[in-house]
Design a protein around this motif. Structure first.
Motif, PDB file in Angstrom:
ATOM      1  N   THR A  44       0.849  -1.205   0.000  1.00  0.00           N
ATOM      2  CA  THR A  44       0.000   0.000   0.000  1.00  0.00           C
ATOM      3  C   THR A  44       0.882   1.251   0.000  1.00  0.00           C
ATOM      4  N   ILE A  45       0.284   2.384  -0.393  1.00  0.00           N
ATOM      5  CA  ILE A  45       0.949   3.681  -0.172  1.00  0.00           C
ATOM      6  C   ILE A  45       0.174   4.334   0.961  1.00  0.00           C
ATOM      7  N   VAL A  65      -3.918   2.903  -2.196  1.00  0.00           N
ATOM      8  CA  VAL A  65      -3.632   4.164  -1.492  1.00  0.00           C
ATOM      9  C   VAL A  65      -4.481   4.237  -0.213  1.00  0.00           C
ATOM     10  N   ALA A 118       0.968   8.235  -5.767  1.00  0.00           N
ATOM     11  CA  ALA A 118      -0.338   8.147  -5.099  1.00  0.00           C
ATOM     12  C   ALA A 118      -1.370   8.996  -5.842  1.00  0.00           C
ATOM     13  N   ARG A 130      -2.586   7.468  -9.020  1.00  0.00           N
ATOM     14  CA  ARG A 130      -3.559   6.397  -8.741  1.00  0.00           C
ATOM     15  C   ARG A 130      -4.922   6.985  -8.353  1.00  0.00           C
TER      16      ARG A 130
END
Ligand code: PLP
Length: 399
Positions: free
Chosen positions: A35-36, A357, A387, A390
């Motif tokens: 994940t970010i 995200v 991010a 996305r």
């Protein structure tokens, strides 16, 4: 035997900023993707670290044997350093007996909420707000009354709304300046209006100023409430977590500006309350002395780095059709509005599951946070751009 169930007041404790992490862990497990995470305001997780001289002071404290329990109020030398620091930075005149050292600002918040209010007493809090002011308040039997901050005016407190909410049960007004989650910095004029209103109704002010030097323009500093207050009592909450980049050291403090000694009994009760948790981290307190007395040059470096990240995120969010955000004047948070016919909780969950995200939904920051989400813009530009790419793609697919 039966299962042991926590009481209702404990079952209601929620903290969306950390709860979204559980969902993020599920996502990582299920998809095998990373994940970010733009959910937790911790500079030390990115390219920020406490200034070298304060790390050295920490090591020196360990090597010189400062392993013992400290004074419950905080080490005397640290409280002296705080008095000098507050005089130099904010021109407030306080004495060491007006200072209590805590395990981060979080413990100051909990202490005030646990000790200063009768069950059902009301505390006026900004909305959107830092979530523990809502949830910890309820846990301790305090009724949080959310006053509106006006988004179109850069999220400043709505003084008329504060006035409408005051009742005989109201005891205090909380200000978070600069504000988490909106990044708003209130002017001295606005702060003075809140102080005057508190004075009019016999309330005291609690001023959380832990981001005070993380301000991008003007003097580089948010107004200090206590120095504007004259006779109105103020409790200021501060911390080394953000400005000195030492989140994990857990050092914060609170002090009272109280020319008429109206808070004296509360202060004594806070002191007794802090005795039952013994003391805070002793070596870290000696590092804090070095932080407050030593060079402050690292702050320019933080601001220069963060300003670029703020400008990037602010520009890119406003370029995405269906999202819009006010420009944060301080902190490292931005609080975009979602205009896409989807609520904030669904938006954040879907965003996570389609892009990886992680951002917390605005409802967790109070009623006036609904239909928003919070982005922490601490990561370097390449991560932020990834991010935002996305997010942009996800929003396009939603339409
Ligand atoms: C407004 C505000 N107050 C208090 C805290 C608690 O900070 P700490 O306990 O690390 O000093 C935070 C943390 O993010 C915050 O944003």
């Amino acid at each position: 035997m039966k299962k042991f169930i926590p009481p209702a007041r404990a079952q209601e404790i929620r903290y969306v900023i950390r709860e979204i992490v559980l969902e993020a862990e599920k996502y990582e497990q299920k998809t095998g993707n990373k994940t970010i995470r733009l959910n937790i305001g911790d500079p030390c997780k990115y390219d920020f670290s406490p200034p070298r001289h304060i790390i050295d002071a920490y090591i020196e404290a360990l090597e010189s044997g400062k392993h013992y329990y400290g004074d419950s109020r905080g080490e005397k030398e640290l409280r002296e350093a705080i008095v000098e620091y507050e005089k130099r930075k904010n021109e407030v005149d306080i004495d060491i007996s007006d200072v209590l050292v805590t395990q981060g600002a979080a413990e100051a918040v909990n202490t005030i909420l646990a000790v200063a209010f009768e069950n059902g007493d009301e505390l006026l809090i900004p909305s959107p707000t830092y979530p523990p002011y809502l949830t910890a308040a309820r846990f301790f039997g305090v009724k949080p009354l959310e006053y509106r901050c006006i988004e179109e005016e850069g999220w400043v407190p709505d003084i008329d709304h504060i006035r409408k909410l005051v009742s005989p049960k109201t005891k205090a007004i909380l200000i978070i300046n600069p504000n988490n989650p909106t990044g708003a910095v209130y002017s001295a004029k606005r702060v003075k209006e809140i102080i005057d209103l508190a004075g009019e109704y016999g309330l005291y002010v609690i001023s959380d100023e832990i981001y005070d030097l993380m301000v991008y323009d003007g003097s580089g500093k948010a107004p200090n409430t206590a120095s504007l207050a004259n006779d109105v009592p103020v409790i200021t909450i501060y911390s080394l977590s953000k400005v000195y980049l030492a989140t994990g050291w857990r050092i914060g403090y609170m002090y009272r500006h109280d020319p008429q000694d109206l808070l004296e009994d509360l202060w004594n009760a806070f002191t007794r309350f802090l005795m039952i948790r013994l003391s805070t981290n002793t070596p870290a307190q000696y590092a804090a002395i070095a932080a407050l007395r030593g060079p402050q040059t690292h702050i320019r470096g933080i601001i220069d780095k963060l300003r670029k990240r703020r400008d990037l995120v602010y520009r890119r969010i406003n370029e995405i059709y269906g999202l819009s955000a006010e420009k944060p004047e301080g902190t490292f948070y931005i609080f975009p509005r979602i205009n896409l016919g989807i609520n904030d909780n669904d938006f954040c969950k879907k965003l996570l599951w389609s892009t990886g995200v992680v951002v917390p939904p605005g409802y967790g920051f109070g009623s006036f946070g609904k239909q928003h989400f919070r982005i922490v813009f601490l990561p370097p530009e390449d991560i932020l751009n990834d991010a935002l790419d996305r997010i942009e793609k996800f929003v396009r697919q939603l339409q």
